[in-house]
Every structure is written in structure tokens, then in C-alpha cells.
Design a protein around this motif. Structure first.
Motif, PDB file in Angstrom:
ATOM      1  N   ILE A 150       0.892  -1.242  -0.004  1.00  0.00           N
ATOM      2  CA  ILE A 150       0.176   0.196   0.092  1.00  0.00           C
ATOM      3  C   ILE A 150       0.882   1.270  -0.088  1.00  0.00           C
ATOM      4  O   ILE A 150       0.784   2.387  -0.730  1.00  0.00           O
ATOM      5  N   ALA A 151       1.955   1.240   0.776  1.00  0.00           N
ATOM      6  CA  ALA A 151       3.022   2.446   1.147  1.00  0.00           C
ATOM      7  C   ALA A 151       3.549   2.776  -0.457  1.00  0.00           C
ATOM      8  O   ALA A 151       3.490   3.807  -0.797  1.00  0.00           O
ATOM      9  N   CYS A 152       3.886   1.597  -0.841  1.00  0.00           N
ATOM     10  CA  CYS A 152       4.440   1.851  -2.274  1.00  0.00           C
ATOM     11  C   CYS A 152       3.695   2.315  -3.425  1.00  0.00           C
ATOM     12  O   CYS A 152       4.009   2.813  -4.207  1.00  0.00           O
ATOM     13  N   GLY A 153       2.664   1.590  -3.417  1.00  0.00           N
ATOM     14  CA  GLY A 153       1.595   2.134  -4.580  1.00  0.00           C
ATOM     15  C   GLY A 153       1.044   3.456  -4.393  1.00  0.00           C
ATOM     16  O   GLY A 153       1.079   4.312  -5.524  1.00  0.00           O
ATOM     17  N   GLY A 181       4.315  10.155  -6.768  1.00  0.00           N
ATOM     18  CA  GLY A 181       5.781  10.421  -7.336  1.00  0.00           C
ATOM     19  C   GLY A 181       5.277  10.916  -8.748  1.00  0.00           C
ATOM     20  O   GLY A 181       5.904  11.984  -9.353  1.00  0.00           O
ATOM     21  N   GLY A 182       4.306  10.327  -9.462  1.00  0.00           N
ATOM     22  CA  GLY A 182       3.863  10.891 -10.741  1.00  0.00           C
ATOM     23  C   GLY A 182       3.115  12.227 -10.782  1.00  0.00           C
ATOM     24  O   GLY A 182       3.284  13.157 -11.734  1.00  0.00           O
ATOM     25  N   GLU A 190      11.971   9.499  -3.981  1.00  0.00           N
ATOM     26  CA  GLU A 190      12.460   7.883  -3.532  1.00  0.00           C
ATOM     27  C   GLU A 190      12.462   8.425  -1.977  1.00  0.00           C
ATOM     28  O   GLU A 190      12.083   7.728  -1.294  1.00  0.00           O
ATOM     29  N   THR A 191      13.086   9.679  -1.280  1.00  0.00           N
ATOM     30  CA  THR A 191      13.128  10.003  -0.116  1.00  0.00           C
ATOM     31  C   THR A 191      11.600   9.841   0.582  1.00  0.00           C
ATOM     32  O   THR A 191      11.196   9.642   1.449  1.00  0.00           O
ATOM     33  N   ILE A 192      10.763  10.714  -0.341  1.00  0.00           N
ATOM     34  CA  ILE A 192       9.346  10.725  -0.023  1.00  0.00           C
ATOM     35  C   ILE A 192       8.749   9.457   0.201  1.00  0.00           C
ATOM     36  O   ILE A 192       7.921   8.974   1.245  1.00  0.00           O
ATOM     37  N   GLN A 193       8.994   8.418  -0.706  1.00  0.00           N
ATOM     38  CA  GLN A 193       8.443   6.970  -0.702  1.00  0.00           C
ATOM     39  C   GLN A 193       8.926   6.403   0.632  1.00  0.00           C
ATOM     40  O   GLN A 193       8.226   5.767   1.365  1.00  0.00           O
ATOM     41  N   GLN A 239      16.346   1.626   6.251  1.00  0.00           N
ATOM     42  CA  GLN A 239      17.831   1.782   6.428  1.00  0.00           C
ATOM     43  C   GLN A 239      18.671   1.061   5.625  1.00  0.00           C
ATOM     44  O   GLN A 239      19.629   1.531   5.173  1.00  0.00           O
ATOM     45  N   LEU A 240      17.981  -0.123   5.182  1.00  0.00           N
ATOM     46  CA  LEU A 240      18.623  -1.127   4.185  1.00  0.00           C
ATOM     47  C   LEU A 240      18.579  -0.445   2.781  1.00  0.00           C
ATOM     48  O   LEU A 240      19.599  -0.623   2.231  1.00  0.00           O
ATOM     49  N   ILE A 241      17.154  -0.286   2.425  1.00  0.00           N
ATOM     50  CA  ILE A 241      17.080   0.034   0.935  1.00  0.00           C
ATOM     51  C   ILE A 241      17.301   1.766   0.455  1.00  0.00           C
ATOM     52  O   ILE A 241      17.188   1.833  -0.691  1.00  0.00           O
ATOM     53  N   PHE A 242      17.274   2.615   1.540  1.00  0.00           N
ATOM     54  CA  PHE A 242      17.158   3.922   1.105  1.00  0.00           C
ATOM     55  C   PHE A 242      18.376   4.520   0.131  1.00  0.00           C
ATOM     56  O   PHE A 242      17.954   4.912  -1.036  1.00  0.00           O
ATOM     57  N   LEU A 243      19.501   4.228   0.705  1.00  0.00           N
ATOM     58  CA  LEU A 243      20.611   4.601  -0.223  1.00  0.00           C
ATOM     59  C   LEU A 243      20.703   3.930  -1.968  1.00  0.00           C
ATOM     60  O   LEU A 243      20.560   4.645  -2.795  1.00  0.00           O
TER      61      LEU A 243
END
Length: 569
Positions: free
Chosen positions: A110-113, A119-120, A148-151, A170-174
Motif C-alpha cells: 500500500i505504501a509503495c503504491g 511521485g507521478g 524516493e525520499t518521500i517514498q 535503513q537497508l534500501i534507502f541509499l
């Protein structure tokens, strides 16, 4: 774990960039990308294309802790920065809803959707800002990183438990932020390259249009007719490589060169609906398929066309048409070429009409001048000859011969050029009669160098000479002296007509040149206007009241005039 994830994402990014490169080289993609204005169908199509790029980014992602580290944002952000809010939101909805419903990565679905749709929207509304920047790819990188930061923030706000969401971020942000930003920048660079190639092609087309216009300039000076259009169409067809070129007026085909000339015949009625639309709406029309051209002949091979109107003072006088035999083959550079040619041809035709009207005016003024000169001169000459018939028959005979020559040359068709020597002989005939008429009151000095070779318009000296006699010398009781000197200096011929009569003030000179002096101005003004239009020179008038007048006429040696500018219509 972080290094391994970064390597996997970077490897998958290479595949996505390669796919983007192949897409950018597609003629289909270029055609829609370079459209001046996107229709609703085009926006839906691009939303689907970039939405699918986002979906591929999702499937090409790396599973991490019941989530997916992916490059989905690339397609969505590029869609917004390229197409604005409508396409950005469309692509975001397609990729975002897909992310919400797939079974994989349910923890952040849900969060990513939501963040994908967001983002669009953000990228779409940043389009105008980014378009004004020189380094669009750099701004694409920054905006993609921000999205991406907002995501990541949305994941922290929505996904639960919070501790798991925090560990995931913490793992996927960068790696995700860098990969998506880099992919977006690369995609934008590829799109920029398409635009730059099109601009270079447009510059080449513009140069081609100017070259064609230069070659057709002397042709279209004769107006829009079958002969001139056929020649111009052949030049355009050879220079551009299109399959057919046609000209029409508002009713019939004037010329058709190339494919389809078996039924698009010169003189026949306009056959295509698109041409009639261009005439009715006074704007260019494009057809990218055979159906849109609407040619009545079912075997017609023409499948794409652009039709541009030809205007004269906002009134449509015809069209120029470029045809191709492949569907969807009219590119933006073809459009710019056709529009440029249409504008240049319209300007040429309008200028030719202005020149034609100017020629008519000059001829009308010259005929008015002849009408003014001949009657009163003829009556005076005949009276003079009658008086000599009683006292000097030989003199009367000589004057009759001079009058005969004078009238024969005066009634010649205007518009032709004659040798300067012939013009002087005409003046001699005129002066011999005037000297007989005024006797001792008129002294004439004629000094002409023998080797002058110069072509001049007829009746170019007569008005100046007559004005000097009538308004300069004969306005005084004692008369005076008239001198005509002709000499050459380098590549220029000078003719000076000088009298010692009453002279003129500067105000009188300007009134005559402007035509405000109706009594004496028509002749001098006509000569001055003809000199300007033919040679680019003007009369030089030097005069003082009571001290006489000197008028200098300047001709190029050999009569070097612009033949194209003064060709007959």
C-alpha cells in the motif's frame, strides 16, 4: 547485505537502461515524442508505456524482508517530467495500483503504491520548471532522489510494525534512491538526444527551405500559375526527396510532380479532402494514413501528407502539398520544412504582387506624363512649322522630319530599355523644334562623350529638359542657356541638365520630388521614382533662386540593372 543489494539493483538497472535506449531509437516512439501537441489518445498511450516501464521495474526488483527493492519510479518520474501531470498521474496510477495488488512484497504494498502515484503527480507538476533548465538530466536526478525520499517516509508512516519498516528503509534507502535517480537521469538524456537530433534535422530543413526559396524566387515572381508551379514543384521534389509535391489554387490542381501524377492531374479539381480543409480553415493539415488523405482513387499510393496554405494579405490563394508513400512518415522536421516553404512562398508571391502593382503604377504615371507632354508640344510645334512654311520651306521640312522622329519614339511601348544615344537623339529632335519656336531666346549646348554605352528607360530625360525650358528659362522674358553634358566616370554615367533660369528654393525642390507641385512635379517625380526602382539612384538637384538649376541623373555604365527584378509578368 547492502553491497549485494546495490550490485543486484545496479545490474538490473543496466537492462532497464538498455530497454530505454532501444525504445528511444524506435521510430514509433520518436513520432509520438516529437508531436507538437498530444491528443487524449496520445496521452493515454504514453501513460500506458511508462506505466509498463514502472511495472517492469517492480518485477525486476529484488525481494527484501517481504518488500521489493526496485526501480519502479524511473518510468513514473520520466512520464511526469516528459508529459506533464496527465501522463505522470496516468503512469503513476498504472504502476502504483499494480504494486498494491500483486502478492509479492505485501508488507509495503500500500505504501509503495501510494508513493508511486504521488511521485507521478510531483514529477508532472515539476515539468515546466525542469523544461526551463539547461541540464534537464541533472534536475531529473534530483527530483527522482527527492521522490524516493518521500517514498521512504510513506513506508515509515504506513507500514507496520514500525521497527520492521525502519530496518527496511535503513537497508534500501541509499541503493534505491541512487539507482532510481541515476536511471531517471539516463532516460531523460536519451529523450533529450531525440529532441537534439530533431533540432539538428530542423536546422538542416530550414537551410533546405531557404535554398529552395532562392531557386524558386525568379519562378514565383510570375505568380501562381501552372507553368511556375510545375517548375517549383520539380525543384522541391528533387531537393527534399519526398514522393510527390503539388500546388493548387483554391479550386484546381496547378501542378503535381511525383507519385500519383496519373490521377492528380494539372487542371483537374482538387481531389483530397485534406486540401479542402486547409483552404477552408487557413491552417496546415497533416494526414498520416491513406484514409485521412481521402483521395477518391482507390489505387492511389500516397499514404501521408502535409498541406500548408499559401496566403496573400491573409487571403488564401492556394496550397503547397508534400506527399509520402509510407504511413506515419510525416515527421516534425517535415512539418517545419513545409511550414517554412509555405511562409516563404507566400511572402514571395505577395512581394511579386506588390512589384507588379508598382510596375503598373509607374507605367500609368509614364502614360500620364506622355499625355501631358505630347498635346501642348504638338500644337506648339505645328504652329511653329506653319509659320516657317511661309518664310522658310526647307526649315519647315526639316522641322517636320524632327517632329516625325520625336512622335515615333514618344509613342513607343513603355517598359523597354533603349540606348542612351537614342534618348539623346529624341531630345535633339525636341530641342530643335523648341529652338525654332523661341529663336534667339534659347541657346542650347549639347556635350555628349562619344563612347558612352548605357541602356536607359525611354522618356527618362525628356521631363527634366522640358521642365528646365518651361519653368526655368521661358519663365523669364529674355530666355537663357540650356546645357546638357553626358560623361562617364569609372563604371558610372552622369548626365547633367543645367539652365541659368529663375532657379528654385529648397522647399520648392522637396515639393516637386514629393509630387506636391502639381504644375511641374509629375515629370521630375516620375523620373526620380523610376531611377530609384531600377538603379537605386536618385536625382541630384542643385538650385538657387535667380541663379538657375542643375539636375544630375546617374546611370550604371552599360545599363547594369537587376534583370530578375524588372522582368515582365
Amino acid at each position: 547485505m547492502l553491497i549485494e543489494l546495490s550490485q543486484n539493483l545496479f545490474n538490473k538497472l543496466g537492462i532497464i537502461v538498455l530497454a530505454a535506449f532501444m525504445l528511444s531509437k524506435s521510430d514509433f516512439f520518436k513520432h509520438y515524442l516529437l508531436k507538437e501537441k498530444l491528443a487524449l489518445r496520445d496521452k493515454l498511450l504514453f501513460s500506458l508505456i511508462f506505466g509498463l516501464v514502472g511495472i517492469i521495474g517492480t518485477y525486476w526488483g529484488v525481494p527484501v524482508n517481504d518488500a521489493i527493492a526496485n526501480s519502479r519510479s524511473i518510468g513514473v518520474v520520466v512520464a511526469g517530467l516528459f508529459g506533464g501531470p496527465a501522463i505522470g498521474i496516468g503512469a503513476g496510477l498504472i504502476a502504483g495500483i499494480h504494486r498494491m495488488v500483486i502478492p509479492a512484497g505485501r508488507f509495503t504494498a500500500i505504501a509503495c503504491g501510494i508513493s508511486t502515484i504521488l511521485g507521478g503527480v510531483i514529477a508532472g507538476y515539476f515539468k515546466r520548471y525542469v523544461d526551463a533548465k539547461p541540464n534537464k538530466w541533472l534536475w531529473g536526478f534530483i527530483i527522482a532522489a527527492w521522490i524516493e525520499t518521500i517514498q521512504m517516509l510513506v513506508i515509515l508512516l504506513i507500514s507496520r510494525p514500525f521497527e520492521q519498516a525502519l530496518n527496511l528503509v535503513q537497508l534500501i534507502f541509499l541503493p534505491m534512491t541512487f539507482i532510481n535517480a541515476l536511471g531517471t537521469a539516463a532516460f531523460i538524456l536519451l529523450i533529450q538526444q531525440i529532441y537534439e537530433e530533431n533540432e539538428r534535422a530542423g536546422a538542416v530543413k530550414a537551410q533546405l527551405a531557404l535554398s529552395i526559396a532562392t531557386n524558386t524566387l525568379p519562378i514565383l515572381r510570375n505568380g501562381l500559375n501552372k507553368k511556375s508551379c510545375k517548375t517549383a514543384a520539380k525543384i522541391i521534389c528533387d531537393a527534399t526527396g519526398v514522393d510527390a509535391v503539388a500546388f493548387t489554387n483554391t479550386e484546381i490542381i496547378l501542378a503535381h510532380i511525383g507519385v500519383g501524377d496519373d490521377h492528380h492531374k494539372s487542371g483537374s479539381a482538387i481531389r483530397t479532402s485534406i486540401t479542402q480543409k486547409a483552404i477552408d480553415q487557413k491552417q496546415y493539415m497533416i494526414a498520416q494514413d491513406k484514409v485521412s488523405i481521402e483521395c477518391e482513387n482507390p489505387s492511389c499510393k500516397l499514404k501521408a501528407a502535409i498541406v500548408v496554405p499559401l496566403l496573400m494579405k491573409d487571403n488564401i490563394i492556394g496550397t503547397l502539398k508534400l506527399y509520402k508513400c509510407l504511413e506515419n512518415s510525416i515527421t516534425s522536421s517535415d512539418i517545419e520544412l513545409a511550414k517554412g516553404l509555405g511562409h516563404l512562398f507566400s511572402t514571395q508571391l505577395e512581394l511579386s504582387q506588390i512589384f507588379y502593382q508598382k510596375e503598373l503604377l509607374n507605367k500609368a504615371e509614364l502614360r500620364a506624363l506622355q499625355a501631358q507632354i505630347q498635346p501642348h508640344f504638338l500644337f506648339n510645334a505645328l504652329n511653329t512649322i506653319v509659320s516657317f512654311c511661309r518664310t522658310d520651306a526647307l526649315k519647315a521640312r526639316e522641322l517636320l522630319m524632327q517632329l516625325s522622329y520625336y512622335l515615333r519614339t514618344s509613342f513607343k511601348t513603355t517598359g523597354e530599355f533603349i540606348p542612351l544615344a537614342q534618348e539623346f537623339k529624341h531630345i535633339e529632335s525636341y530641342l530643335s523644334i523648341e529652338q525654332a519656336r523661341f529663336s534667339e531666346r534659347l541657346e542650347v549646348v549639347l556635350d555628349v562623350e562619344a563612347d558612352i554605352e548605357c541602356q536607359v528607360p525611354p522618356l527618362i530625360l525628356q521631363p527634366i529638359v522640358e521642365n528646365a525650358l518651361k519653368h526655368g528659362l521661358m519663365a523669364t522674358k529674355k530666355g537663357g542657356r540650356l546645357e546638357i553634358h553626358a560623361y562617364k566616370k569609372e563604371e558610372t554615367v552622369y548626365v547633367k541638365i543645367k539652365d541659368n533660369g529663375i532657379g528654385m528654393s529648397e522647399e520648392q525642390i522637396q515639393a516637386i520630388l514629393k509630387g506636391n507641385d502639381l504644375d511641374s512635379g509629375i515629370g521630375i517625380r516620375n523620373v526620380n521614382n523610376r531611377l530609384k526602382s531600377i538603379y537605386g539612384t536618385s536625382l541630384v538637384i542643385e538650385s538657387q533662386p535667380s541663379f538657375g538649376t542643375c539636375i544630375t541623373i546617374i546611370f550604371p555604365q552599360g545599363g547594369q540593372i537587376d534583370d530578375q527584378s524588372h522582368s515582365g509578368r
